[in-house]
Design an enzyme around this catalytic site. Structure first.
Site, PDB file in Angstrom:
ATOM      1  N   GLU A 286       0.829  -1.202   0.000  1.00 12.31           N
ATOM      2  CA  GLU A 286       0.000   0.000   0.000  1.00 12.31           C
ATOM      3  C   GLU A 286       0.871   1.262   0.000  1.00 12.31           C
ATOM      4  O   GLU A 286       0.451   2.319  -0.449  1.00 12.31           O
ATOM      5  CB  GLU A 286      -0.918  -0.023   1.229  1.00 12.31           C
ATOM      6  CG  GLU A 286      -2.279   0.603   0.981  1.00 12.31           C
ATOM      7  CD  GLU A 286      -3.293   0.275   2.066  1.00 12.31           C
ATOM      8  OE1 GLU A 286      -4.244  -0.448   1.756  1.00 12.31           O
ATOM      9  OE2 GLU A 286      -3.140   0.734   3.203  1.00 12.31           O
ATOM     10  N   HIS A 307       7.378 -26.952  -1.318  1.00 13.86           N
ATOM     11  CA  HIS A 307       6.674 -28.059  -1.969  1.00 13.86           C
ATOM     12  C   HIS A 307       5.497 -27.564  -2.801  1.00 13.86           C
ATOM     13  O   HIS A 307       4.683 -28.364  -3.250  1.00 13.86           O
ATOM     14  CB  HIS A 307       6.207 -29.064  -0.910  1.00 13.86           C
ATOM     15  CG  HIS A 307       7.367 -29.677  -0.180  1.00 13.86           C
ATOM     16  ND1 HIS A 307       7.871 -30.922  -0.471  1.00 13.86           N
ATOM     17  CD2 HIS A 307       8.163 -29.177   0.799  1.00 13.86           C
ATOM     18  CE1 HIS A 307       8.907 -31.179   0.310  1.00 13.86           C
ATOM     19  NE2 HIS A 307       9.109 -30.130   1.089  1.00 13.86           N
ATOM     20  N   LYS A 421     -14.285   0.853  -3.679  1.00 15.08           N
ATOM     21  CA  LYS A 421     -15.314   1.279  -2.720  1.00 15.08           C
ATOM     22  C   LYS A 421     -16.425   2.037  -3.430  1.00 15.08           C
ATOM     23  O   LYS A 421     -17.605   1.790  -3.205  1.00 15.08           O
ATOM     24  CB  LYS A 421     -14.700   2.199  -1.648  1.00 15.08           C
ATOM     25  CG  LYS A 421     -13.804   1.496  -0.670  1.00 15.08           C
ATOM     26  CD  LYS A 421     -13.379   2.471   0.421  1.00 15.08           C
ATOM     27  CE  LYS A 421     -12.256   1.908   1.245  1.00 15.08           C
ATOM     28  NZ  LYS A 421     -11.612   2.895   2.100  1.00 15.08           N
TER      29      LYS A 421
HETATM   30  O1  PA5 Z   1      -3.416   1.457   5.979  1.00 15.28           O
HETATM   31  C1  PA5 Z   1      -4.509   1.948   5.788  1.00 15.28           C
HETATM   32  O2  PA5 Z   1      -4.706   3.178   5.867  1.00 15.28           O
HETATM   33  C2  PA5 Z   1      -5.705   1.091   5.473  1.00 15.28           C
HETATM   34  O3  PA5 Z   1      -5.356  -0.232   5.333  1.00 15.28           O
HETATM   35  C3  PA5 Z   1      -6.740   1.200   6.590  1.00 15.28           C
HETATM   36  O4  PA5 Z   1      -6.143   0.780   7.789  1.00 15.28           O
HETATM   37  C4  PA5 Z   1      -7.961   0.354   6.284  1.00 15.28           C
HETATM   38  O5  PA5 Z   1      -8.530   0.732   5.058  1.00 15.28           O
HETATM   39  C5  PA5 Z   1      -8.997   0.491   7.384  1.00 15.28           C
HETATM   40  O6  PA5 Z   1      -9.344   1.834   7.547  1.00 15.28           O
HETATM   41  P1  PA5 Z   1     -10.073   2.332   8.856  1.00 15.28           P
HETATM   42  O7  PA5 Z   1      -9.185   2.099  10.010  1.00 15.28           O
HETATM   43  O8  PA5 Z   1     -10.332   3.783   8.605  1.00 15.28           O
HETATM   44  O9  PA5 Z   1     -11.356   1.535   8.979  1.00 15.28           O
END
Ligand code: PA5
Length: 445
Positions: A286, A307, A421
């Site tokens: 990310e 394996h 989303k």
């Molecule tokens: O690293 C990030 O920002 C994302 O993975 C969020 O943690 C994830 O989308 C969850 O978001 P939130 O904590 O707002 O529910």
């Protein structure tokens, strides 16, 4: 130092100039991270977090964890992405993958809201029947669909079991300090709240209440976890990259990327590390996968996956390098005994521990894979304990930030996550998405 980085199995794939050429960029990245001045600088709170966290809240986390341990058979931790992976990874790393069966006085811990599967959540609810349950809902934004749906279902379940007031005493909310739907609901209902700091993004939040409350509820020592991270904060603040394993790792993975190695395989020989690899994949995936750039972070657990994926790694497309996380010592082990008949022909291993056999699997594999054209980095960790975990978490977080800057991206945003989303909301008929819904439905086959 308990975490050590070794690049000697990658030397044949690198030239002296590879590192030298990155000196100035690493120095700039060091200044940008430590001076909190680079791209995404609003999200650099994690850099000083191990020394600079809210002590009052830390005490409340320990008190809440003690209460959960005393009044709950099950803790359900609701969250997704950065609000899920760190806690699960740390618990499995410290307590083992069979934690829920082997736990000692601690509650069973299940993770919900990390998918939209009705079958998965139904199973968790079935596990709750007849047990005393508490819930920790974690969402920084307070609006993420997956955890919000799971929380709606589980809140109703708790209210049916304990009444609204009784449920409120079993719901712990980790979210923004003042905004978001979840914070509003928590204030209305009187849930105990913990804060995700504004300047710490989800995937960098394991050392905040996001990770600390579930980890403490599992019976792990969060003081030692923070001490390990604080030690790493000092060690990896070294500006000279040749003395800083974290910076060398960040630089060399970029050097290999520039030579066409587009996949990094995180390897471990311990099943307890499997969820840590999932956490690592989110952290790097990310943070770096954007603007058409980035190493694809993948993971394998050896010797299990030798394996299944071993053939490809040894012999398939030469697109990858491996980063092996190896442990110097094991906290549990088994010694192989001699058998009089030696029917299985394994007496040559008699007196050896399984850790020893595992270490030879590692040595044999590292040599085979480098022979096969796969550069290997090795990160050695002394022992799988809280302090070393804190150090390792910080090592990866800082390496990721520096590596992202070397790549020329903002390691702290995630604009690409929004696309699915918006489509999902449109297809579900959320008000405000009508135009997009019609356009998407026309394209569905
Ligand atoms: O690293 C990030 O920002 C994302 O993975 C969020 O943690 C994830 O989308 C969850 O978001 P939130 O904590 O707002 O529910």
């Amino acid at each position: 130092m308990s975490v050590k980085f070794n690049s000697s199995y990658a030397e044949d794939f690198l030239r002296g100039n590879d590192l030298k050429g990155l000196e100035a960029q690493v120095a700039a990245a060091h200044r940008a991270v430590n001076g909190k001045s680079g791209l995404g600088s609003d999200f650099l709170g994690w850099v000083s977090l191990p020394a600079d966290y809210d002590r009052e809240e830390f005490s409340r986390i320990k008190a809440a964890a003690a209460k959960i341990r005393s009044d709950s058979d099950i803790l359900i931790v609701i969250g997704i992405g950065g609000s899920y992976l760190g806690a699960r990874a740390a618990i499995e790393f410290l307590k083992g993958p069979y934690y829920n069966s082997l736990r000692d006085g601690a509650p069973e811990i299940y993770f919900a809201g990390n998918s939209i599967s009705g079958a998965y959540l139904s199973d968790i609810m079935e596990l709750c029947r007849g047990k005393r349950v508490s819930v920790n809902i974690i969402s920084k934004s307070g609006t993420t669909t997956e955890p919000a749906v799971a929380f709606r279902v589980l809140r109703r379940y708790l209210e049916e079991q304990y009444g609204e007031k009784g449920a409120a005493e079993r719901i712990y909310c980790t979210t923004d300090k003042s905004k978001g739907t979840l914070k509003k609901l928590a204030d209305e209902k009187g849930y105990e709240c913990f804060v995700v700091p504004d300047d710490v993004g989800g995937r960098y939040s394991v050392l905040t209440a996001v990770g600390l409350l579930p980890i403490a509820a599992a019976g792990a020592d969060i003081d030692r976890l923070m001490q390990g991270a604080a030690k790493a904060m000092e060690i990896y603040n070294e500006p000279d990259m040749y003395k800083n394993g974290c910076y060398i790792y960040a630089a060399l993975r970029n050097a290999l990327y520039r030579k066409g190695k587009s996949v990094e395989l995180l390897v471990s020989y311990e099943p307890r590390f499997t969820m840590m690899a999932e956490w690592f994949k989110q952290l790097f995936g990310e943070s770096e996968g954007k603007d058409g750039k980035g190493l694809f972070p993948a993971s394998v657990t050896f010797s299990t996956d030798l394996h299944s994926m071993g053939q490809f790694i040894q012999d398939g497309s030469r697109i990858m390098f491996e980063t092996v996380v190896a442990f110097g010592e094991s906290d549990k082990d088994i010694t192989i005994k001699a058998e009089t008949d030696d029917g299985d022909g394994l007496n040559f291993l008699a007196g050896r521990t399984m850790s020893y056999v595992n270490s030879k699997a590692f040595e044999g594999t590292v040599l085979a894979h480098t022979d096969g054209g796969v550069p290997n980095f090795v990160i050695t960790v002394d022992r799988p304990d809280e302090e070393n975990l804190g150090e390792l978490i910080y090592f990866f977080e800082k390496a990721c930030a520096v590596s992202g800057y070397l790549l020329g991206v903002n390691p702290f945003d995630q604009p690409g996550v929004e696309s699915y989303k918006k489509n999902m909301f449109a297809l579900l008929g959320k008000p405000g998405y009508e135009e997009r819904k019609a356009e998407l439905e026309a394209r569905l086959k």
